[in-house]
Design a protein around this motif. Structure first.
Motif, mmCIF file in Angstrom:
data_model
loop_
_atom_site.group_PDB
_atom_site.id
_atom_site.type_symbol
_atom_site.label_atom_id
_atom_site.label_comp_id
_atom_site.label_asym_id
_atom_site.label_seq_id
_atom_site.Cartn_x
_atom_site.Cartn_y
_atom_site.Cartn_z
ATOM 1 N N UNK A 1 0.829 -1.188 0.000
ATOM 2 C CA UNK A 1 0.000 0.000 0.000
ATOM 3 C C UNK A 1 0.869 1.244 0.000
ATOM 4 N N UNK A 2 0.520 2.167 -0.868
ATOM 5 C CA UNK A 2 1.191 3.459 -0.857
ATOM 6 C C UNK A 2 0.705 4.235 0.360
ATOM 7 N N UNK A 3 1.649 4.688 1.153
ATOM 8 C CA UNK A 3 1.273 5.350 2.394
ATOM 9 C C UNK A 3 0.961 6.821 2.140
ATOM 10 N N UNK A 4 -0.244 7.069 1.688
ATOM 11 C CA UNK A 4 -0.720 8.437 1.540
ATOM 12 C C UNK A 4 -0.966 9.028 2.928
ATOM 13 N N UNK A 5 -1.210 10.337 2.957
ATOM 14 C CA UNK A 5 -1.508 10.961 4.247
ATOM 15 C C UNK A 5 -2.748 10.342 4.880
ATOM 16 N N UNK A 6 -3.737 10.013 4.037
ATOM 17 C CA UNK A 6 -4.967 9.401 4.559
ATOM 18 C C UNK A 6 -4.671 8.029 5.161
ATOM 19 N N UNK A 7 -3.805 7.253 4.499
ATOM 20 C CA UNK A 7 -3.431 5.939 5.031
ATOM 21 C C UNK A 7 -2.715 6.096 6.368
ATOM 22 N N UNK A 8 -1.782 7.035 6.425
ATOM 23 C CA UNK A 8 -1.015 7.219 7.656
ATOM 24 C C UNK A 8 -1.922 7.664 8.792
#
Length: 222
Positions: free
Chosen positions: A187-194
């Motif tokens: 998974x690309x750790x976008x700000x939303x993911x983080x």
């Protein structure tokens, strides 16, 4: 006619109150005798409440073997802070709601306030004190310093330990509620993911933008 309940006519010279008080005293004496006999009966010692004393325990903490004598009801957080002297992990809510006590157990992040120390004698425990290598900061610690990811600093040890565990979860392919495709292996750790993955760690100073930036930076360098 109203009867005088204190009269002695029907009780052979005894008042009603005296009779009731005497009966109650006899019952209490009988109960006390029965309890004493039960306590002295063979095998009664085995029925006594357990856990009042301390037990010897052995832990693997920050790559070191540590021995301690603890009450078996001691939480892992209290054992670390009050008994072993590793005060980096903070006690915030003591109910698993703030994340200030987050540590790593066998590489996975947990709230140390919600588990008993006696349950983790054979586990590999890592606190914030064990992340650095000598004087060299862990990449996540260095990123928090670089991006000023703290203000009062109280939540910072839990934030850092949680972030380290979170990156391992993402690398292992664990999705979050913010993941667009839960079946993806990485998974690309976008700000939303983080933000979603770190939602169990609260910052009372609201330094969230800097925390997210620090984690994003550490994830790129890692």
């Amino acid at each position: 006619m109203i009867r005088d309940t204190t009269s002695t006519d029907s009780f052979g010279g005894l008042t009603r109150r005296t009779l009731l008080e005497g009966s109650a005293a006899a019952l209490l004496m009988s109960a006390g005798t029965a309890a004493a006999q039960s306590a002295n009966a063979p095998g009664a010692a085995g029925l006594a409440p357990q856990g009042a004393g301390r037990l010897p325990m052995s832990f693997r903490i920050n790559s070191s073997r540590i021995e301690a004598s603890l009450d078996p009801r001691t939480s892992l957080l209290d054992a670390l802070r009050e008994e072993i002297g590793l005060t980096g992990s903070k006690k915030g809510c003591d109910h698993g709601q703030c994340g200030a006590c987050t540590i790593l157990v066998n590489g996975r992040r947990i709230n140390a306030c919600l588990t008993l120390a006696i349950m983790h004698q054979d586990d590999e425990i890592t606190t914030v004190e064990g992340l650095a290598t000598g004087d060299v900061l862990h990449p996540m610690q260095a990123a928090f310093v670089k991006h000023d990811g703290f203000q009062c600093g109280y939540c910072t040890p839990g934030q850092i330990c949680s972030a380290v565990g979170m990156l391992r979860e993402a690398e292992a392919g664990w999705p979050s509620h913010a993941s667009a495709d839960a079946a993806r292996g990485r998974f690309a750790l976008s700000d939303a993911e983080i933000r979603e993955r770190m939602s169990g760690n609260l910052c009372r100073c609201a330094a969230y933008p800097n925390i997210v930036a620090a984690i994003r930076d550490a994830a790129r360098e890692g």
